[in-house]
Design a protein around this motif. Structure first.
Motif, short mmCIF file in Angstrom:
data_model
loop_
_atom_site.label_atom_id
_atom_site.label_comp_id
_atom_site.label_asym_id
_atom_site.label_seq_id
_atom_site.Cartn_x
_atom_site.Cartn_y
_atom_site.Cartn_z
N GLY A 274 0.81 -1.53 0.70
CA GLY A 274 0.23 -0.22 0.15
C GLY A 274 0.81 1.20 0.26
N GLY A 275 1.63 1.12 -0.85
CA GLY A 275 3.13 2.66 -0.47
C GLY A 275 2.52 3.33 -1.06
N LEU A 276 1.43 3.47 -2.14
CA LEU A 276 1.56 4.38 -3.53
C LEU A 276 0.64 4.96 -2.64
CD1 LEU A 276 1.57 2.26 -7.26
CD2 LEU A 276 3.36 4.63 -6.58
N GLN A 277 -0.56 4.14 -1.89
CA GLN A 277 -1.56 5.28 -1.05
C GLN A 277 -1.18 5.84 -0.05
OE1 GLN A 277 -1.97 1.90 -2.47
NE2 GLN A 277 -2.69 2.71 -4.07
N LEU A 278 -0.33 4.94 0.91
CA LEU A 278 0.41 6.07 1.49
C LEU A 278 1.19 7.25 1.82
CD1 LEU A 278 1.07 5.99 4.38
CD2 LEU A 278 2.58 4.47 4.41
N THR A 291 10.66 19.59 0.75
CA THR A 291 12.18 18.45 1.18
C THR A 291 10.78 16.95 1.48
OG1 THR A 291 13.32 20.57 2.45
CG2 THR A 291 13.48 17.81 2.30
N VAL A 292 10.04 17.11 1.65
CA VAL A 292 8.49 15.72 1.91
C VAL A 292 8.16 15.24 0.62
CG1 VAL A 292 6.82 15.10 2.49
CG2 VAL A 292 8.44 15.74 4.36
N GLN A 293 7.55 16.34 -0.48
CA GLN A 293 7.26 15.78 -1.13
C GLN A 293 8.17 15.06 -3.30
OE1 GLN A 293 4.75 19.65 -2.76
NE2 GLN A 293 3.19 18.24 -1.31
N ARG A 294 9.22 16.13 -2.08
CA ARG A 294 10.22 16.01 -3.32
C ARG A 294 11.11 14.52 -2.83
NH1 ARG A 294 12.39 21.11 -2.53
NH2 ARG A 294 14.00 20.86 -1.03
N SER A 295 11.44 14.22 -1.77
CA SER A 295 11.87 13.34 -1.45
C SER A 295 10.48 11.92 -1.62
CB SER A 295 11.75 12.48 -0.18
OG SER A 295 12.62 13.58 -0.03
N ILE A 296 9.50 11.82 -2.30
CA ILE A 296 8.44 11.30 -2.15
C ILE A 296 8.50 11.09 -3.84
CG2 ILE A 296 5.90 11.11 -2.15
CD1 ILE A 296 5.44 12.18 -0.12
N MET A 297 8.39 11.77 -4.78
CA MET A 297 8.44 11.93 -6.18
C MET A 297 9.59 11.52 -6.35
SD MET A 297 7.51 15.50 -7.35
CE MET A 297 8.18 16.59 -6.37
N ARG A 298 10.74 10.96 -5.29
CA ARG A 298 12.14 10.45 -5.84
C ARG A 298 11.53 9.05 -5.73
NH1 ARG A 298 17.03 12.20 -2.78
NH2 ARG A 298 17.64 9.50 -3.63
N ILE A 299 10.72 8.36 -4.87
CA ILE A 299 10.22 7.19 -4.84
C ILE A 299 9.77 6.57 -5.91
CG2 ILE A 299 9.05 5.27 -3.35
CD1 ILE A 299 9.56 7.39 -0.76
N ILE A 300 8.46 7.18 -6.00
CA ILE A 300 7.91 7.04 -7.46
C ILE A 300 8.89 7.04 -8.82
CG2 ILE A 300 5.55 7.61 -8.74
CD1 ILE A 300 5.47 6.82 -5.96
N GLY A 301 9.80 8.05 -8.93
CA GLY A 301 10.36 8.13 -9.98
C GLY A 301 10.81 6.99 -10.34
N VAL A 314 -0.68 4.21 -12.10
CA VAL A 314 -1.86 4.43 -12.67
C VAL A 314 -3.15 4.99 -11.94
CG1 VAL A 314 -3.05 5.22 -15.20
CG2 VAL A 314 -0.49 5.10 -14.97
N ARG A 315 -2.98 3.81 -11.78
CA ARG A 315 -4.90 3.29 -10.61
C ARG A 315 -4.77 3.88 -9.38
NH1 ARG A 315 -3.91 -2.06 -11.86
NH2 ARG A 315 -3.36 -2.11 -9.94
N SER A 316 -3.51 4.01 -9.07
CA SER A 316 -2.98 5.32 -7.61
C SER A 316 -3.51 6.66 -7.67
CB SER A 316 -2.42 4.61 -7.20
OG SER A 316 -1.14 5.32 -7.48
N GLY A 317 -3.93 6.84 -9.18
CA GLY A 317 -4.18 8.48 -9.04
C GLY A 317 -2.87 9.04 -9.30
N TRP A 318 -1.42 8.86 -9.65
CA TRP A 318 -0.32 9.83 -8.99
C TRP A 318 -0.25 10.65 -10.20
CZ3 TRP A 318 2.93 11.59 -5.89
CH2 TRP A 318 2.71 11.36 -4.99
N VAL A 319 -0.85 10.29 -12.00
CA VAL A 319 -0.79 10.62 -13.55
C VAL A 319 -0.78 11.80 -13.16
CG1 VAL A 319 -1.01 10.81 -15.47
CG2 VAL A 319 -0.23 8.93 -15.02
N ARG A 339 10.83 13.32 -13.75
CA ARG A 339 11.89 13.01 -14.53
C ARG A 339 10.16 11.03 -14.08
NH1 ARG A 339 13.80 9.78 -9.44
NH2 ARG A 339 15.02 7.82 -10.24
N ALA A 340 9.50 11.68 -13.45
CA ALA A 340 8.72 10.43 -12.66
C ALA A 340 7.76 10.40 -13.91
CB ALA A 340 8.10 10.73 -11.27
N LEU A 341 7.48 11.39 -14.86
CA LEU A 341 6.04 11.06 -16.30
C LEU A 341 6.57 10.39 -16.95
CD1 LEU A 341 3.88 14.09 -15.43
CD2 LEU A 341 2.83 12.26 -15.09
N ALA A 342 8.39 10.77 -17.59
CA ALA A 342 9.15 10.61 -18.99
C ALA A 342 9.93 8.66 -18.06
CB ALA A 342 10.68 11.57 -18.95
#
Length: 623
Positions: A274-278, A291-301, A314-319, A339-342
């Motif tokens: 459940g990491g994507l939702q958390l 700082t927190v948001q950039r770390s999260i986007m690093r993980i998604i990337g 995609v299903r989790s709504g991150w796009v 970076r994540a979208l690419a």
């Protein structure tokens, strides 16, 4: 009409009966006359009320009959806002076009034709459909919603990476699951971290994991302060997290999860737990903490590097969330989202951007052909964005959200260079460095220049560096990494394209022959505990001399175009130490021009204005 006829009859009856009453009634009896008149008035008033009621009833019934709604028309209008999808087993899905028999209104044909076009077998047709959707700015709201509900993930990601796409193309993320009773995001984050495999962990990952799992918020703050500054004072830590005190523990957990997300098999466990939702919940909770948001986007990337996880992302709504951040005027946040979208966009992007490799331009889909790559490599204590910002003294302070980029920019390669040379792909690289082991993010980390160069070389090759002409731009120790990477690539036949396509390089105060910073650090090592990177910069370092001699011979043989800049002012290190970090003789590579600049070591790569001399020097390197 009925009311009027009734009133006439009543009036006639009153008029005809009046004379007969006068002939029989004596004029002296005035009381009888008043009673008789009152009775007539009551009868007249009652007749008027009754007639009016009948008239109103008749008119209401007639109006209701004439304004009867056609419910079929209403239902057709509803169909424009909702799409009904029939559930069909996968083994029974036919191969014919599912849009060929849709019954739609004429004015909606264009929308459905674009949807059909976006699913064609021809890649060119799909790309054209996404481009036409992104350029549509005159549709009704329900038409954007049709695309949002009916498009496939490939089209959705393409719209997210299109510069002008309308926000209504993206549905809101699905509702997040409720937290367990008596639980919090911090506890859920710790639980996720504890569930991840303990295999393939390096010393730093073990360090961050144990730190996040075993310590409380207060002890974390105290320990971080002890690590960061002499004497155990926690002030630097308090300053770094002063804006969002509640994010302290989360930041340590995120640091560990970032490291875990670099391991492909661990990404599967993050998604299954459940990491994507958390992470999405944490992203919203700390919307005011970049700082927190950039770390999260690093993980998604990092997770997006694994194509098997794309449907879950995609299903989790991150796009839709990344599409919002991509349009932000904050360059750092937008670059993490780009970076994540690419990494999600396998339709137009063949390269994969690993952690620390950021494309500054182009960050969206473009029809502009890319002719060359320009790579920016920072030095000691630098970063992919802050190293290349404009000189701080020229910063324009304003209360408005947006700042005129011609007056001040937080990353001049992203704004100024990209605007002047749109046919370039501009990449900035980030890696962790420190002057002293006291300030190391990971106390166990000991990475030499040779180790870092191999690590970066692998990431850059995965990003497609070497497929087109390359220009290297580096500051301080970053120049040593560039030289080491090129030498390593020359010895590996699989990396020969990097060498063959390298056209030139620009060095900003690179200590080719060593730095006085290393000598100073060694002399007071009981205070600074110089890091391995600093030790390698000493003038008597055999590795540094061998690197210089080998590269000069190699560069002459390849006829690389080289441009060197050097500082002429000393730099303050802390509040008491003033040092000329790279003297002129050390910045002289021995090939190419050497240009002194009246600035210190930190400002040598930070222009004061867009027209500053060393911003436009990229034009001296011929492609």
């Amino acid at each position: 009409m009925s009311l009027g006829a009734y009133c006439v009859i009543c009036c006639r009856r009153i008029g005809t009966s009046a004379p007969r009453l006068r002939s029989h009634m004596p004029w002296r009896n005035s009381q009888n006359i008043r009673e008789y008149s009152s009775g007539n008035i009551i009868r007249l008033t009652g007749s008027l009320i009754l007639g009016g009621s009948l008239f109103l009833t008749y008119e209401v019934l007639a109006l209701k009959k004439s304004v009867t709604l056609d419910t079929q028309v209403v239902e057709r209008e509803k169909m424009k806002s909702y799409i009904y999808v029939h559930t069909v087993p996968a083994d029974k899905v036919e191969s014919h076009d599912s849009f060929s028999t849709v019954d739609i209104e004429d004015h909606d044909c264009a929308v459905w034709l674009l949807l059909r076009k976006s699913r064609e077998d021809t890649k060119a047709s799909r790309l054209e459909a996404v481009r036409e959707m992104s350029e549509a700015h005159h549709w009704h709201d329900y038409q954007y919603r049709i695309i949002a509900q009916a498009c496939d993930p490939r089209t959705l990601i393409g719209l997210a990476r299109s510069k002008e796409s309308d926000r209504r193309f993206f549905l809101p993320p699905p509702p997040l699951p409720s937290l367990k009773e008596d639980s919090s995001t911090e506890e859920e984050l710790r639980r996720l971290l504890a569930s991840l495999p303990q295999t393939e962990l390096d010393e730093c990952l073990q360090y961050f994991t144990s730190l996040a799992l075993s310590e409380s918020s207060q002890s974390l703050a105290a320990q971080k302060g002890g690590l960061w500054c002499f004497g155990g004072n926690g002030l630097p830590y308090a300053e770094s997290f002063g804006e969002v005190p509640s994010a302290t523990v989360e930041m340590f957990c995120l640091e560990a999860i970032v490291k875990h997300s670099e391991i492909p098999s661990h990404c599967d466990h993050i998604e299954a737990g459940g990491g994507l939702q958390l992470l999405q919940r944490l992203f919203r909770l700390h919307k005011d903490c970049p700082t927190v948001q950039r770390s999260i986007m690093r993980i998604i990337g990092n997770m997006a590097l694994n194509e098997r996880l794309h449907p879950a992302i995609v299903r989790s709504g991150w796009v839709s969330m990344l599409a919002d951040v991509l349009k932000s005027y904050h360059i750092m946040e937008a670059s993490h989202a780009a970076r994540a979208l690419a990494n999600l966009d396998r339709e137009t992007v063949c390269e994969k951007y690993e952690d620390g490799v950021y494309v500054l331009h182009p960050q969206c889909r473009t029809s502009q052909p890319i002719k060359a790559d320009v790579l920016f490599i920072h030095g000691l204590m630098g970063a992919a964005f802050k190293t290349w910002r404009q000189h701080d003294s020229e910063r324009v302070l304003t209360e408005s959200a947006e700042v005129d980029e011609n007056r001040y920019t937080t990353c001049w390669p992203k704004t100024w260079l990209a605007k002047d040379c749109p046919a370039l792909r501009i990449i900035s690289v980030e890696y962790d460095t420190s002057l002293s082991d006291w300030r190391a993010r990971c106390p166990m980390e000991r990475k030499s220049i040779a180790f870092r160069s191999n690590e970066l070389l692998s990431k850059l090759r995965a990003a497609g560096v070497g497929d087109r002409p390359v220009i290297w731009i580096s500051h301080s120790m970053g120049g040593l990494l560039v030289k080491k990477m090129l030498l390593e690539a020359s010895r590996n036949p699989e990396l020969s394209t990097i060498i063959n396509n390298t056209r030139g390089m620009i060095f900003y105060s690179v200590p080719h022959h060593g730095s006085r910073l290393a000598e100073y650090s060694v002399n007071i090592r009981y205070l600074l505990f110089p890091s391995l990177e600093v030790k390698e910069l000493s003038k008597d370092s055999p590795a540094l001399k061998a690197l210089h001699d080998d590269f000069v011979e190699f560069a002459k043989d390849k006829n690389f175009q080289v441009l060197n800049f050097v500082e002429t002012k000393p730099t303050f290190i802390g509040s008491m130490i003033k040092l000329h970090i790279v003297p002129v003789e050390s910045a002289d590579l021995g090939i190419g021009d050497l240009i002194p600049v009246d600035v210190n070591h930190l400002d040598i790569c930070k222009p004061k204005t867009k027209d500053a001399f060393f911003v436009s020097t990229y034009s001296t390197v011929h492609l």
